[in-house]
Design an enzyme around this catalytic site. Structure first.
Site, short mmCIF file in Angstrom:
data_model
loop_
_atom_site.label_atom_id
_atom_site.label_comp_id
_atom_site.label_asym_id
_atom_site.label_seq_id
_atom_site.Cartn_x
_atom_site.Cartn_y
_atom_site.Cartn_z
N HIS A 18 0.80 -1.22 0.00
CA HIS A 18 0.00 0.00 0.00
C HIS A 18 0.84 1.28 0.00
CE1 HIS A 18 -3.77 1.98 -0.38
NE2 HIS A 18 -3.31 2.89 0.44
N TYR A 58 1.50 5.21 -2.65
CA TYR A 58 1.80 6.63 -2.38
C TYR A 58 3.16 7.01 -2.94
CZ TYR A 58 -2.44 6.10 0.08
OH TYR A 58 -3.75 5.81 0.33
N HIS A 78 -10.70 -0.08 -10.17
CA HIS A 78 -10.26 0.94 -9.20
C HIS A 78 -8.84 1.39 -9.50
CE1 HIS A 78 -8.69 2.69 -5.49
NE2 HIS A 78 -7.87 1.66 -5.35
N PHE A 79 -7.94 0.42 -9.69
CA PHE A 79 -6.55 0.89 -9.74
C PHE A 79 -6.18 1.48 -11.10
CE2 PHE A 79 -5.31 -3.78 -10.00
CZ PHE A 79 -4.65 -3.76 -11.23
N HIS A 80 -6.99 1.24 -12.11
CA HIS A 80 -6.72 1.96 -13.36
C HIS A 80 -7.21 3.42 -13.25
CE1 HIS A 80 -5.58 -1.94 -14.94
NE2 HIS A 80 -4.95 -1.27 -15.89
N ARG A 93 -10.86 -11.20 -11.39
CA ARG A 93 -9.70 -10.55 -11.98
C ARG A 93 -8.67 -11.63 -12.33
NH1 ARG A 93 -6.25 -7.65 -7.05
NH2 ARG A 93 -4.87 -7.20 -8.78
N ARG A 94 -7.62 -11.25 -13.05
CA ARG A 94 -6.48 -12.14 -13.33
C ARG A 94 -6.91 -13.50 -13.87
NH1 ARG A 94 -2.86 -10.67 -7.98
NH2 ARG A 94 -1.78 -8.98 -9.00
FE1 HAS Z 1 -6.20 1.58 -3.84
C1 HAS Z 1 -6.36 -1.87 -4.10
C2 HAS Z 1 -8.10 1.47 -1.01
C3 HAS Z 1 -5.77 4.99 -3.39
C4 HAS Z 1 -3.77 1.59 -6.26
N1 HAS Z 1 -5.27 0.15 -4.97
C5 HAS Z 1 -5.50 -1.21 -4.95
C6 HAS Z 1 -4.66 -1.86 -5.92
C7 HAS Z 1 -3.90 -0.88 -6.51
C8 HAS Z 1 -4.30 0.37 -5.90
C9 HAS Z 1 -2.83 -1.08 -7.57
O1 HAS Z 1 -8.95 -0.63 1.04
C10 HAS Z 1 -4.66 -3.34 -6.26
C11 HAS Z 1 -3.55 -4.11 -5.60
C12 HAS Z 1 -3.62 -5.55 -6.06
O2 HAS Z 1 -3.08 -5.86 -7.13
O3 HAS Z 1 -4.28 -6.35 -5.39
N2 HAS Z 1 -6.87 2.97 -2.49
C13 HAS Z 1 -7.65 2.73 -1.43
C14 HAS Z 1 -7.96 3.97 -0.73
C15 HAS Z 1 -7.29 4.96 -1.42
C16 HAS Z 1 -6.61 4.32 -2.50
C17 HAS Z 1 -8.80 4.16 0.46
N3 HAS Z 1 -5.03 3.01 -4.67
C18 HAS Z 1 -5.00 4.34 -4.33
C19 HAS Z 1 -4.01 5.02 -5.12
C20 HAS Z 1 -3.43 4.06 -5.92
C21 HAS Z 1 -4.08 2.81 -5.63
C22 HAS Z 1 -3.69 6.49 -5.01
C23 HAS Z 1 -2.36 4.17 -6.93
C24 HAS Z 1 -1.71 5.26 -7.22
N4 HAS Z 1 -7.08 0.09 -2.77
C25 HAS Z 1 -7.77 0.27 -1.62
C26 HAS Z 1 -8.13 -1.06 -1.08
C27 HAS Z 1 -7.62 -2.01 -1.95
C28 HAS Z 1 -6.98 -1.26 -3.01
C29 HAS Z 1 -8.86 -1.35 0.15
C30 HAS Z 1 -7.69 -3.54 -1.81
C31 HAS Z 1 -8.89 -4.08 -2.46
C32 HAS Z 1 -8.90 -5.59 -2.51
O4 HAS Z 1 -9.86 -6.17 -2.00
O5 HAS Z 1 -7.97 -6.22 -3.03
C33 HAS Z 1 -7.26 6.43 -1.00
O6 HAS Z 1 -5.94 6.88 -0.84
C34 HAS Z 1 -8.00 7.31 -1.97
C35 HAS Z 1 -8.16 8.72 -1.45
C36 HAS Z 1 -8.50 9.66 -2.56
C37 HAS Z 1 -9.52 10.50 -2.59
C38 HAS Z 1 -9.77 11.32 -3.84
C39 HAS Z 1 -9.28 12.73 -3.73
C40 HAS Z 1 -9.55 13.44 -5.01
C41 HAS Z 1 -8.69 14.27 -5.65
C42 HAS Z 1 -9.11 14.86 -6.97
C43 HAS Z 1 -9.72 16.24 -6.79
C44 HAS Z 1 -10.16 16.78 -8.09
C45 HAS Z 1 -10.10 18.09 -8.45
C46 HAS Z 1 -10.55 18.46 -9.82
C47 HAS Z 1 -9.59 19.18 -7.59
C48 HAS Z 1 -10.44 10.64 -1.46
C49 HAS Z 1 -7.35 14.64 -5.10
C50 HAS Z 1 -11.97 18.86 -9.76
C51 HAS Z 1 -12.54 18.79 -11.13
C52 HAS Z 1 -13.86 18.69 -11.42
C53 HAS Z 1 -14.32 18.62 -12.83
C54 HAS Z 1 -14.89 18.61 -10.37
#
Ligand code: HAS
Length: 546
Positions: free
Chosen positions: A217, A221, A371-373, A434-435
């Site tokens: 995890h 980051y 999700h991860f894409h 998956r996979r």
């Molecule tokens: Fe994840 C699985 C939970 C973030 C990547 N994640 C994965 C896997 C990958 C991955 C590769 O809790 C699969 C691993 C595998 O092969 O098994 N992930 C989270 C959570 C976050 C999160 C809570 N993941 C990421 C990021 C990744 C990434 C970043 C890559 C860079 N993830 C999980 C969980 C799994 C998981 C479980 C396991 C699932 C399972 O069962 O296997 C958080 O950090 C996300 C927080 C982000 C936000 C969004 C903030 C929004 C922003 C954009 C603002 C937009 C603006 C523009 C300002 C709350 C910053 C506005 C424009 C307009 C037009 C309105």
């Protein structure tokens, strides 16, 4: 200004992994073709399904991201800390990373390391795969260590100034990397390598999984934080304004140091060796790690609004139209902006995954790659493409030869990745695994396993995957055309990364030093990981041969 002697190092760090990404993306397109049943075979052009999936994951998620973080880090540290990089160490780091990548590539391309990018036991690879991975990681450590003397010197020479925000973000990225790679180094060197060499009869698979996901995890980051550096320090300037709050940028980076690691059990909610209380603790901490991303969302949105209003934007929402969405002079803007848009959905689906109960519905289904894409293949990949193009052209002293085509890439990619993920989310909710080479089983209409209800999701996914492939082809057209253009050494000498000024330039002592945040991070890791580790070690699991 970026050190002249460092230019070649950075160019290799950006361009070599991009070259490999051609294979990485090719195997991504093949994935959607296998899964949608267009290819109904175990292999295509001599490369097996799982071999291709391993190449796709290792190249895109490990090699490209690590090289980019080091290359971009070298550029940022060199520019912001007054020639702060030790060039000799940077060269040694690069050499180790290149050798490691080549060493690991051989077993992957000869089918001796079909272990996927999450390479924990009982899947076993050829020893050279593990040796290559170790060299790659050690090379990235050496590159990081090459910045520390320059940082110390800068702080000594400028006691009254805050460390530039971009440098803070890069250091936070690599502090997280240094911490999270230690347990996986133990897993590879003590468990997997001797086992693969035949020196030990088997490994403790449960321990291997725990150590891998400790790394797994914070790894995300390590991918994301260089992108946040661009959101905080480049994007506001591209939008024509200033960073809304310097303090919130620093706070987000420091918070990631504390919160990135103590939550890896959210990848192991179905792990029988760990009791549910610790999983619940990790679920709660996972929800907490969303906070620095939410801080980023609001701070960056405010910065964009400031920029748009500087350019004449008005109204509650109409100012969005004043952002340089289609300005060929500022073609880097949509690589960052569209990443933000994609990440809204990537982040929200992460929060769904993290919710302990709901995870049981989506775990190991196609929901997870969807999700991860929207995370690593969304904001991260787009920013890597955009910044690699921007930096490599700048350092080579050439102009972008096709700014309009460069501008089209992030939009085409966004369309592709949204289409791809929509199909896979839909499929995941209907139980598509998956996979899995679905074309050989569930999506083969002649098989008695055939699932006609899974066809639609995978077909939509295939359309999206092909659009993503097209976007990358267009990117390479722009990159190659531009690199072949006439070089100007004057332009290369004058090149610098855009740096945003701060609208609110607060000076808060709590975010001046890394030390207290690192200590808090280590304490959080000990509290959240020692009890599950003790449970696993007390389990007396017999070694598995693999
Ligand atoms: Fe994840 C699985 C939970 C973030 C990547 N994640 C994965 C896997 C990958 C991955 C590769 O809790 C699969 C691993 C595998 O092969 O098994 N992930 C989270 C959570 C976050 C999160 C809570 N993941 C990421 C990021 C990744 C990434 C970043 C890559 C860079 N993830 C999980 C969980 C799994 C998981 C479980 C396991 C699932 C399972 O069962 O296997 C958080 O950090 C996300 C927080 C982000 C936000 C969004 C903030 C929004 C922003 C954009 C603002 C937009 C603006 C523009 C300002 C709350 C910053 C506005 C424009 C307009 C037009 C309105």
């Amino acid at each position: 200004m970026i050190q002249k002697e460092l230019r070649a190092v950075i160019l290799v760090e950006l361009l070599l992994p991009l070259l490999l990404t051609i294979f990485g993306v090719y195997h991504g397109v093949l994935q959607v073709l296998y899964r949608s049943g267009v290819i109904q075979d175990t292999a295509f052009l001599g490369i097996d399904y799982y071999q291709g999936l391993t190449a796709h994951g290792v190249i895109n998620a490990i090699v490209l991201t690590t090289f980019f973080a080091v290359g971009f880090g070298n550029a940022v540290i060199s520019q912001t800390l007054d020639r702060g990089v030790s060039v000799a160490s940077a060269r040694i780091g690069l050499a180790l990373m290149v050798i490691g990548t080549l060493v690991a590539a051989w077993p992957i391309f000869t089918g001796k390391a079909n272990v996927l990018y999450t390479f924990y036991a009982p899947l076993k690879a050829h020893p050279l795969f593990y040796i290559g991975v170790v060299l790659l990681v050690v090379g990235s450590w050496v590159s990081f260590w090459a910045w520390i003397p320059g940082y110390r010197r800068w702080r000594k020479n400028h006691p009254e100034r805050k460390t530039p925000l971009a440098a803070v973000g890069i250091f936070a990225t690599f502090i997280i990397w240094q911490i999270c790679t230690l347990p996986v180094a133990y897993e590879v060197i003590v468990q997997l390598l001797p086992w693969s060499l035949g020196w030990t009869p088997g490994v403790n698979v449960v321990l291997s999984r725990l150590l891998f996901w400790f790394f797994g995890h914070p790894l995300v980051y390590f991918w994301l934080l260089p992108v946040y550096v661009m959101y905080y320090t480049t994007l506001p300037r591209l939008a024509g304004g200033k960073l809304y709050s310097d303090f919130y940028g620093r706070l987000a980076f420091m918070a990631f140091i504390v919160l990135s690691a103590p939550l890896g059990l959210h990848h192991q909610f179905t792990e029988p060796a760990v009791s549910s209380g610790y999983k619940l603790l990790h679920a709660a901490l996972t929800l907490l790690v969303a906070v620095p991303s939410l801080i980023t969302a609001f701070t960056v949105a405010a910065s964009l609004e400031h920029g748009a209003r500087q350019e004449g934007g008005r109204g509650l929402f109409a100012w969005w139209g004043r952002l340089p969405h289609f300005d060929p002079q500022r073609w880097l803007f949509p690589y960052l902006f569209m990443g933000l848009v994609i990440f809204i959905l990537g982040g929200l689906t992460g929060l769904i995954n993290a919710s302990y109960g709901m995870n049981a519905i989506v775990h190991n289904t196609s929901w997870i790659p969807a999700h991860f894409h929207l995370t690593v293949a969304g904001p991260v990949f787009l920013a890597i493409l955009g910044m690699s193009l921007y930096l490599s052209l700048g350092l080579a002293g050439v102009e972008c030869a096709s700014p309009r085509a460069a501008l089209a890439v992030p939009y085409l990619w966004t369309l592709g990745v949204f289409t791809f993920s929509a199909g896979l989310f839909y499929g995941g909710l209907h139980g598509v695994p998956r996979r899995t080479n679905l074309g050989m089983s569930f999506l083969d209409s002649t098989s008695n396993l055939y699932r006609p209800d899974w066809v639609i999701g995978e077909s939509i996914g295939a359309v999206g995957g092909c659009l993503m492939g097209l976007a990358v082809a267009l990117f390479f057209y722009v990159l190659i055309r531009s690199l072949l253009a006439r070089r100007s050494s004057q332009a290369a000498d004058a090149f610098a990364l855009p740096e945003s000024a701060a609208y609110h330039d607060e000076d808060v002592p709590a975010v001046r030093n890394f030390a207290p945040w690192v200590v808090a991070g280590v304490v959080a890791i000990l509290l959240s990981y020692v009890p599950p580790l003790v449970q696993v070690l007390n389990g007396n699991y017999p070694p598995a041969a693999g």
